[in-house]
Design a protein around this motif. Structure first.
Motif, mmCIF file in Angstrom:
data_model
loop_
_atom_site.group_PDB
_atom_site.id
_atom_site.type_symbol
_atom_site.label_atom_id
_atom_site.label_comp_id
_atom_site.label_asym_id
_atom_site.label_seq_id
_atom_site.Cartn_x
_atom_site.Cartn_y
_atom_site.Cartn_z
ATOM 1 N N TYR A 267 0.816 -1.211 0.000
ATOM 2 C CA TYR A 267 0.000 0.000 0.000
ATOM 3 C C TYR A 267 0.852 1.263 0.000
ATOM 4 C CZ TYR A 267 -3.444 -3.485 1.330
ATOM 5 O OH TYR A 267 -4.234 -4.610 1.351
ATOM 6 N N GLY A 268 0.314 2.295 -0.662
ATOM 7 C CA GLY A 268 0.977 3.584 -0.715
ATOM 8 C C GLY A 268 0.480 4.517 0.372
ATOM 9 N N LYS A 269 0.971 5.733 0.349
ATOM 10 C CA LYS A 269 0.627 6.714 1.374
ATOM 11 C C LYS A 269 -0.865 7.009 1.403
ATOM 12 C CE LYS A 269 1.838 11.342 3.035
ATOM 13 N NZ LYS A 269 2.670 12.555 2.789
ATOM 14 N N ASN A 270 -1.491 7.126 0.239
ATOM 15 C CA ASN A 270 -2.917 7.431 0.173
ATOM 16 C C ASN A 270 -3.794 6.271 0.619
ATOM 17 O OD1 ASN A 270 -2.243 9.930 -0.745
ATOM 18 N ND2 ASN A 270 -3.065 9.671 -2.812
ATOM 19 N N CYS A 271 -3.197 5.097 0.764
ATOM 20 C CA CYS A 271 -3.957 3.917 1.179
ATOM 21 C C CYS A 271 -4.155 3.841 2.694
ATOM 22 C CB CYS A 271 -3.258 2.643 0.713
ATOM 23 S SG CYS A 271 -2.998 2.529 -1.066
ATOM 24 N N GLU A 272 -3.367 4.609 3.434
ATOM 25 C CA GLU A 272 -3.354 4.473 4.887
ATOM 26 C C GLU A 272 -4.712 4.744 5.523
ATOM 27 O OE1 GLU A 272 -0.278 7.028 6.280
ATOM 28 O OE2 GLU A 272 1.337 5.883 5.342
ATOM 29 N N LYS A 273 -5.478 5.668 4.928
ATOM 30 C CA LYS A 273 -6.771 6.019 5.511
ATOM 31 C C LYS A 273 -7.900 5.776 4.511
ATOM 32 C CE LYS A 273 -4.770 9.534 8.557
ATOM 33 N NZ LYS A 273 -4.781 10.967 8.962
ATOM 34 N N CYS A 274 -7.796 4.711 3.770
ATOM 35 C CA CYS A 274 -8.798 4.386 2.755
ATOM 36 C C CYS A 274 -9.777 3.353 3.299
ATOM 37 C CB CYS A 274 -8.120 3.845 1.496
ATOM 38 S SG CYS A 274 -9.280 3.315 0.218
ATOM 39 N N GLY A 275 -11.070 3.629 3.175
ATOM 40 C CA GLY A 275 -12.080 2.708 3.674
ATOM 41 C C GLY A 275 -12.071 1.365 2.969
ATOM 42 N N SER A 276 -11.609 1.331 1.729
ATOM 43 C CA SER A 276 -11.627 0.087 0.937
ATOM 44 C C SER A 276 -10.424 -0.811 1.176
ATOM 45 C CB SER A 276 -11.698 0.420 -0.562
ATOM 46 O OG SER A 276 -12.871 1.116 -0.881
ATOM 47 N N ARG A 277 -9.481 -0.361 1.967
ATOM 48 C CA ARG A 277 -8.227 -1.108 2.105
ATOM 49 C C ARG A 277 -8.405 -2.591 2.478
ATOM 50 N NH1 ARG A 277 -2.481 0.689 4.787
ATOM 51 N NH2 ARG A 277 -1.644 -1.404 5.100
ATOM 52 N N PRO A 278 -9.325 -2.942 3.385
ATOM 53 C CA PRO A 278 -9.432 -4.361 3.764
ATOM 54 C C PRO A 278 -9.819 -5.301 2.631
ATOM 55 C CG PRO A 278 -10.523 -2.963 5.387
ATOM 56 C CD PRO A 278 -10.208 -2.095 4.210
ATOM 57 N N ILE A 279 -10.405 -4.763 1.560
ATOM 58 C CA ILE A 279 -10.887 -5.637 0.494
ATOM 59 C C ILE A 279 -10.233 -5.350 -0.855
ATOM 60 C CG2 ILE A 279 -13.140 -6.016 1.565
ATOM 61 C CD1 ILE A 279 -14.222 -3.914 -0.496
ATOM 62 N N CYS A 280 -9.261 -4.442 -0.898
ATOM 63 C CA CYS A 280 -8.700 -4.050 -2.192
ATOM 64 C C CYS A 280 -7.471 -4.882 -2.539
ATOM 65 C CB CYS A 280 -8.382 -2.556 -2.218
ATOM 66 S SG CYS A 280 -6.758 -2.119 -1.597
#
Length: 290
Positions: A267-280
């Motif tokens: 994950y990149g920097k913009n991924c740290e606070k992304c709601g979709s991260r658990p399923i992306c």
């Protein structure tokens, strides 16, 4: 986006969740008509594309979301679907995420060698409100799929899935508000209630975005930017990781691929606070984050 495969594009509006379809909005912005349905030229064989060294660009273990600008079980796509199934058959090492509102068409559209389902395919049904949940989820539960999930999006009315979670067949529930022109409000109370049901059943729950119009504690918030919507969904603390999904991925010879050989998302920097991260599927290293 490296986690999306659109073998065809365009759709026919089907239920109230389609009223403000994001694909129609984006096509209109490009001077196109979302009702125009066509097979994609360069994208149809995306999962089979190889690099200059002869290796698949989509790695073993990656998760690919299918038909995000259409519906995989769209009647108008019947002539192309068997070839799309063939692509998935050739990549038993890749996870394919199918999403549909047309759940009643699924059984008649399965390939002849489907059996009890393929280990690398998950079927998700869209349930934008309780009416559609009660219509569609029972059909989903009756179908021969190894992996099943629910997408409550656009979240335009309170939805309870407690009775359906008791089946033990559902492996994840995803929800998110509506976007773009005419977006209807998403109420945080609906999100909390749905999350509580999933948590009680130990089923993964992912709140991917608030939508443009979000109601919390009786106050309405307008958030037109999708990145902000995703960040606010993340900050709500609603995401919950339940029992793991047991994907059984294999190579073209049918041999199980060990976990050590499977793609691990980064994950990149913009991924740290992304709601979709658990399923992306993780960062694609496109360089657009700066």
């Amino acid at each position: 986006m490296h986690d999306i495969w659109n073998p065809w594009h365009g759709c026919v509006k089907y239920s109230e969740g389609c009223d403000n379809c994001y694909m129609y909005f984006l096509d209109k912005a490009r001077n196109k008509n979302g009702r125009d349905i066509y097979r994609t030229k360069q994208g149809f064989y995306y999962p089979l594309q190889k690099d200059k060294f002869g290796n698949y660009k989509v790695k073993s273990g990656e998760l690919i979301r299918v038909c995000m600008t259409s519906d995989f079980f769209l009647k108008e796509a019947d002539e192309w679907r068997m070839e799309a199934w063939s692509v998935m058959r050739h990549r038993p090492d890749v996870k394919f995420f199918l999403l549909t509102k047309r759940i009643e068409r699924v059984r008649e559209c399965l390939p002849k060698d489907w059996g009890n389902g393929w280990e690398n395919v998950m079927l998700n049904v869209t349930c934008e409100n309780q009416r559609r949940a009660d219509e569609r989820i029972p059909i989903l539960l009756s179908l021969p799929f190894k992996h099943k999930g629910i997408m409550v999006a656009p979240f335009i009315g309170e939805v309870s899935v407690d009775e359906y979670l008791k089946s033990g067949q559902l492996e994840q529930v995803i929800c998110g508000g509506e976007n773009y022109d005419g977006a209807r409000p998403c109420n945080f109370d609906w999100v909390k209630n749905l999350q509580a049901e999933c948590k009680s059943a130990n089923v993964t729950f992912c709140f991917i975005e608030t939508g443009t119009v979000f109601i919390k504690d009786g106050k309405t918030y307008l958030m037109p930017k999708k990145q902000l919507q995703s960040e606010m969904a993340y900050k709500s603390g609603m995401n919950f990781i339940g029992k793991p999904i047991n994907w059984k991925l294999c190579d073209r010879f049918g041999d199980t691929i060990p976990k050590s050989k499977l793609y691990v998302p980064h994950y990149g920097k913009n991924c740290e606070k992304c709601g979709s991260r658990p399923i992306c599927n993780g960062c694609s290293d496109c360089g657009k984050c700066g």
